[in-house]
Scaffold this active site. Structure first.
Site, PDB file in Angstrom:
ATOM      1  N   HIS A 131       0.834  -1.202   0.000  1.00  0.00           N
ATOM      2  CA  HIS A 131       0.000   0.000   0.000  1.00  0.00           C
ATOM      3  C   HIS A 131       0.871   1.255   0.000  1.00  0.00           C
ATOM      4  O   HIS A 131       2.058   1.194   0.309  1.00  0.00           O
ATOM      5  CB  HIS A 131      -0.931   0.022   1.220  1.00  0.00           C
TER       6      HIS A 131
ATOM      7  N   LYS B 188      -0.718   4.929   4.451  1.00  0.00           N
ATOM      8  CA  LYS B 188      -1.629   4.020   5.180  1.00  0.00           C
ATOM      9  C   LYS B 188      -1.152   3.905   6.615  1.00  0.00           C
ATOM     10  O   LYS B 188       0.029   3.757   6.883  1.00  0.00           O
ATOM     11  CB  LYS B 188      -1.647   2.650   4.500  1.00  0.00           C
TER      12      LYS B 188
END
EC number: 1.17.1.8
Lengths: 259, 259, 259, 259
Positions: free
Chosen positions: D150, D154
């Site tokens: 990600h 995040k």
């Protein structure tokens, strides 16, 4: 304990199959059909003393095993499987060479006898699962391309698995081109075309046997990939087939049918 | 503190360039060339009050900046870069449209003036590094294929980056086919061919802009991949160009020349 | 024609090296050092009749070869390389086991004699290029993670190549964490940490030896991957070393130094 | 023609849902529940004149639609879904926030009314198919690791999808460690552990949301990967849910249940 006969036990695949069955707790190797295997080669072939060795099809005794596992040659496979069904063996067939008509006839015969069986052109679990998943995914992602990569010595393209994958996908998606108006400024870069499914074949030294199926949708992508590093991989699929064939009441084609 | 003029500051790339220069500690935006930019649009365009706004090339003052960063249009780029060199700006050019002859003339002019500069068709750092590494790797892995993947709306194949990569690789490996005797059972699956380097173009919705270069050798493989997720990515290459152009004594072509 | 002596010619790597040198047009195998190799094993070991077989280090004749290719054992490598340098062989060393002090001493000795040489902990070209490229890319993409994947029987993690890659990257980027404030809701999912470079080790049956280096920047990503499918892969690096060692005037460490 | 009410039509997801339903031939948007949506915002929100706009739950008329598509907020979802079931709407719920007890109660209520419905924490088709396939594959490949990647912003690791995937796999494989005796020479490189399933979280700028599930078996590997490039991707799953919910006779959890 399920009893297994292996036809073609002295061949490359057959030898691996012998070791597989020997390693399974719920299976027992009780017989082999191997025309040229002498009794003094038992140890070298991992055959226990109580394994019956048959040199000819007609010598095989009904009841010696429940499952007939066939890794022989194209010229023998039809006679073998017919014999197996006639004598109440459940055939698990890794040998290629059955014609469509022969396959159809044998399946009908198995249906009449309510005898389970499996004909599998590919026992590689990763390839079989890739095909199964690709067929499912194409219902939701109709835009798809296939890239298969093999060693440089492979003599034809695309691979059989890649073409089989395209055929399975074609069953569930409307035939269409993803980018119909595109211009190729270098000929053929868009690859081969199977009903709108593009197939790309890569050939490079070092590579073994690999396939990717690429799906694209609005804002997302799904990729399924399998790598076959050696032939050993086939045995995991054979194991599954041996364990599941008894649950069938007729012969089916394709390991994916029982997963 | 290096002073920068941005030509084309109101365009899509130019606006990102303004923000880039504003964010750099060692650079100062001192002027823009933007024919249609009104003074009351300063704030919307992130231009400080002391940034000179020029509406015509001839208005630009020599000495207002050290670097001329050009994101304009093909019809303007030649005149812009010539003007920049004549007035002792170091050009950093992201605009396409220079002919080979124009490029050659401008480079010679820069050599005579001992003025550094850069003409870069691609400022995406990941793409530029991929090309640089691919050219190096091909010296040791002459067998290579390229797979590029783009969104389904792209109108031509292969991508410019893929073809540029093939041309760079072609400079360092003997031209040859990897699997010359292979048979295609489905036409064109082996892809496009640039001097024996196979190129495969994938077009799928969801994808953005991606390229892989696959090398294979005895028992091993090397893969270089780049993904461009959005245009923002170009600015990292522009930043490197701004920081390095002063170390050059003539204009070069290709960001990879200064990495 | 460059003449080559192979020390450790009867070992697994040595045997492959013999076949490599035999296959090269510009190299000639003239001698082997192999304590336990009998004369009647020449054919099995691919040694021509005119290849000298030495059973002890002190028996080796100066001048019998230009290059000393060493695939022996840790306990022998220091004495071997010192002997080689003393007798004007250019050492190409694939054997591990030299201490830092020994390495330093041998390099100084080679400098005094102006004798080229190479000590290479890793001759896999794909791994060596991966490390070289990763070090370069980290200058422009300081945010980076490493994923290495090996077979389930590997006894330690991370792999030596992964750690070496991290160390090389660490030399060119400022030490920092990419996501310093992140919370792990499952312990250790962010992997191992080498000066802010995260390393992830995957262990799965079927896998062989693979490494990926992932770089991320604004709007883009760059990935370098290498796959080692078998030991054969090492020989391409040995070939490069044999061809380039004569261009050096002292001993260097790392195949990447001469690529 | 199936009639649809969208609760939360003015939110980010709700707006995309409006456009989705407008684009479907077999669905008609007949009402929205949007507390703060004024009548003069119809055009900006893509709402035709005949779409009823409700500002409060109790105002909603039974019969105005067949399906209740909910993209609201955690504090509203329980009351919304209960109201929907009471008034014979089939709920399709993309809002999170139901407790296990609430979920159970609502499902039982739907069973009593024989009313279909779907609660889906994730409508991304690629993620949902990845989870479905991973659960299937783990039956045949019990050795598996998960890598999710990600963007660097995040705030927690692992991703919800990765953990959900591990939980699904855990249901079908015997809990075990793949390499139990391995030594970590750098702490934590083997990643997080969920009942023997290793999870690795990568965080890099440029990346968006990606997950890979890696399976290994003797001589082969299977990898399933999904990439989410933007939120648009969720709508393909919503479309499937709208089309299939009428075939259910009670509410189910998870889009994968109806694929």
């Amino acid at each position: 304990m399920t009893k297994v006969l292996i036809a073609g036990a002295a061949g490359a695949m057959g030898q691996k199959a012998v070791q597989l069955v020997n390693s399974m707790d719920d299976m027992q190797l009780t017989a082999v059909l191997a025309p040229h295997l002498a009794d003094n080669q038992r140890t070298a072939n991992h055959l226990a003393d109580n394994v019956a060795i048959y040199h000819a099809l007609d010598d095989v005794q009904e009841g010696v095993a429940n499952i007939w596992l066939d890794f022989t040659v194209p010229s023998a496979v039809y006679d073998n499987v017919k014999f197996a069904l006639q004598h109440n063996f459940m055939p698990v067939v890794g040998t290629t060479g059955l014609t469509d008509d022969q396959e159809k006839e044998l399946i009908e015969f198995s249906e009449n006898k309510h005898l389970g069986g499996l004909i599998a052109p590919n026992f590689g679990m990763s390839a079989v699962l890739l095909m199964k998943f690709a067929k499912k995914a194409a219902q939701y992602f109709p835009d798809v391309e296939i890239i298969e990569m093999h060693h440089a010595d492979k003599k034809d393209a695309p691979s059989g698995t890649a073409l089989s994958t395209a055929k399975l996908i074609d069953q569930v998606r409307p035939s269409h081109q993803t980018s119909p108006d595109e211009t190729e400024t270098l000929a053929n870069v868009r690859g081969g075309d199977y009903h709108g499914i593009k197939i790309h074949s890569v050939r490079l030294p070092g590579y073994i046997a690999h396939e990717q199926v690429l799906f694209g949708g609005a804002g997302e992508a799904l990729t399924i990939r399998q790598d076959s590093f050696d032939r050993q991989s086939f045995m995991s699929g054979v194991k599954v087939a041996l364990q599941k064939v008894a649950t069938l009441d007729h012969m089916v084609v394709g390991l994916e049918q029982i997963l």
